[in-house]
Design an enzyme around this catalytic site. Sequence first.
Site, PDB file in Angstrom:
ATOM      1  N   GLU A 149       0.844  -1.208   0.000  1.00 34.66           N
ATOM      2  CA  GLU A 149       0.000   0.000   0.000  1.00 34.66           C
ATOM      3  C   GLU A 149       0.873   1.250   0.000  1.00 34.66           C
ATOM      4  O   GLU A 149       2.095   1.185  -0.020  1.00 34.66           O
ATOM      5  CB  GLU A 149      -0.907   0.025   1.246  1.00 34.66           C
ATOM      6  CG  GLU A 149      -2.345  -0.399   1.000  1.00 34.66           C
ATOM      7  CD  GLU A 149      -3.151   0.659   0.272  1.00 34.66           C
ATOM      8  OE1 GLU A 149      -2.581   1.679  -0.177  1.00 34.66           O
ATOM      9  OE2 GLU A 149      -4.379   0.483   0.147  1.00 34.66           O
ATOM     10  N   ASN A 197      -5.701   4.465   7.858  1.00 38.94           N
ATOM     11  CA  ASN A 197      -5.479   3.812   6.574  1.00 38.94           C
ATOM     12  C   ASN A 197      -4.792   4.780   5.606  1.00 38.94           C
ATOM     13  O   ASN A 197      -3.650   5.145   5.824  1.00 38.94           O
ATOM     14  CB  ASN A 197      -6.808   3.273   6.013  1.00 38.94           C
ATOM     15  CG  ASN A 197      -6.602   2.202   4.962  1.00 38.94           C
ATOM     16  OD1 ASN A 197      -5.814   1.271   5.162  1.00 38.94           O
ATOM     17  ND2 ASN A 197      -7.305   2.299   3.852  1.00 38.94           N
ATOM     18  N   GLU A 220     -15.827  -3.711  11.028  1.00 39.93           N
ATOM     19  CA  GLU A 220     -16.709  -4.533  10.224  1.00 39.93           C
ATOM     20  C   GLU A 220     -16.874  -3.949   8.826  1.00 39.93           C
ATOM     21  O   GLU A 220     -17.118  -2.751   8.664  1.00 39.93           O
ATOM     22  CB  GLU A 220     -18.087  -4.647  10.899  1.00 39.93           C
ATOM     23  CG  GLU A 220     -18.053  -5.291  12.275  1.00 39.93           C
ATOM     24  CD  GLU A 220     -17.593  -6.734  12.231  1.00 39.93           C
ATOM     25  OE1 GLU A 220     -17.855  -7.404  11.197  1.00 39.93           O
ATOM     26  OE2 GLU A 220     -16.978  -7.192  13.210  1.00 39.93           O
ATOM     27  N   ASN A 280      -9.805   5.724   1.750  1.00 43.76           N
ATOM     28  CA  ASN A 280      -8.808   5.355   0.745  1.00 43.76           C
ATOM     29  C   ASN A 280      -8.455   6.542  -0.135  1.00 43.76           C
ATOM     30  O   ASN A 280      -8.526   7.670   0.297  1.00 43.76           O
ATOM     31  CB  ASN A 280      -9.268   4.116  -0.029  1.00 43.76           C
ATOM     32  CG  ASN A 280      -8.543   2.860   0.469  1.00 43.76           C
ATOM     33  OD1 ASN A 280      -7.324   2.836   0.562  1.00 43.76           O
ATOM     34  ND2 ASN A 280      -9.306   1.830   0.804  1.00 43.76           N
ATOM     35  N   ASP A 334      -9.776   1.533  -4.391  1.00 45.37           N
ATOM     36  CA  ASP A 334      -8.796   1.614  -3.297  1.00 45.37           C
ATOM     37  C   ASP A 334      -7.963   2.879  -3.493  1.00 45.37           C
ATOM     38  O   ASP A 334      -8.516   3.969  -3.550  1.00 45.37           O
ATOM     39  CB  ASP A 334      -7.947   0.336  -3.281  1.00 45.37           C
ATOM     40  CG  ASP A 334      -7.290   0.070  -1.927  1.00 45.37           C
ATOM     41  OD1 ASP A 334      -6.707   1.004  -1.350  1.00 45.37           O
ATOM     42  OD2 ASP A 334      -7.341  -1.073  -1.452  1.00 45.37           O
TER      43      ASP A 334
END
Length: 315
Positions: A20, A116, A134, A166, A216
């Site tokens: 990533e 993230n 979740e 993202n 993404d």
Amino acid sequence: MVKKYTVTDPLLKLGCTLGEGAVWDTRTQRLYFVDIDQRKVYTYEPSTGAHGYQTFDNKITSLSGLADGSGLIAAIDTGFAYIPFSSLPFPPDGSKQSVIPVEVDAKCNEKEKRFNEGTVDPAGRFLSGTLGFEHGSKDGRMFSLAVTAEGNHRAPLVLDNITCTNGMGWTADGETMYFTDSWIKEIAAFDYNLETGEMSNRRTFSILEDQYGEPDGMCTDSEGGIWSARWGAGKVVRLTPSGELDVVIDFPGAWHMTCVVFGGPSLEDLYVTTASSDYTGDNLPERSQGGDLFVVRGLGYQGVERHRFKGTAST
């Protein structure tokens, strides 16, 4: 007409669990990216072919360059941190390194798994957000890290009710921000106030059909196009400024495409990170190249240089 490409061979066979966070540094002419789950930061130098990684104490989830050239700003599992270039020996010596934490109030709460993706805006702020535990939950939030005139750090909340933070990007004038909310498969657009960092007037820029998986990481090109890595689809796509699909790149050996960034001397090479984790579903094709690094050349597009954060990793 949609242009189609197929890439069968990885540039580097790395076997990342969750590759990533790719960023190209035009000053060092190096690519930096991470393996979140293995707590690694990779360095790749195309001019020599040299590459290696350094292992850290924290999970590092995204990277951006610093304006003063001293290193990288990073989102880590618990917040924000600096990574000086001095802690990225090249090639690495194998010793574990520690990041330099940024002390701000932006912390994960009990509903958030970790930070993230993160990207620097045209004014030099580093925006990064979280994801919930979740799949599909809207427990994520986004914070905007900045350095004040007095040299202190602040990170106000700028967005909430996110599924999974993202890829982000801005139009050339900085007045429109793109944001990828992965679990609802949406790339959203916002009006963006460069002076204050305020996001407003959310609307859908793109939601593609199921064959294109979840959006993404993303980057932009010099024509205003959006390049989106597609998790669970083995594809990278380009969207025009009006949101139309006009390029599809297939990676038959990989499945979870995670991040894209233009690099190389003229910003014409598209680097793509991938993951080998979280394969779900029935009758999945063989994807043994998941976790490897790819590069796509000859696309005929040029990227734009990423913005840099106005902080310093010097100690």
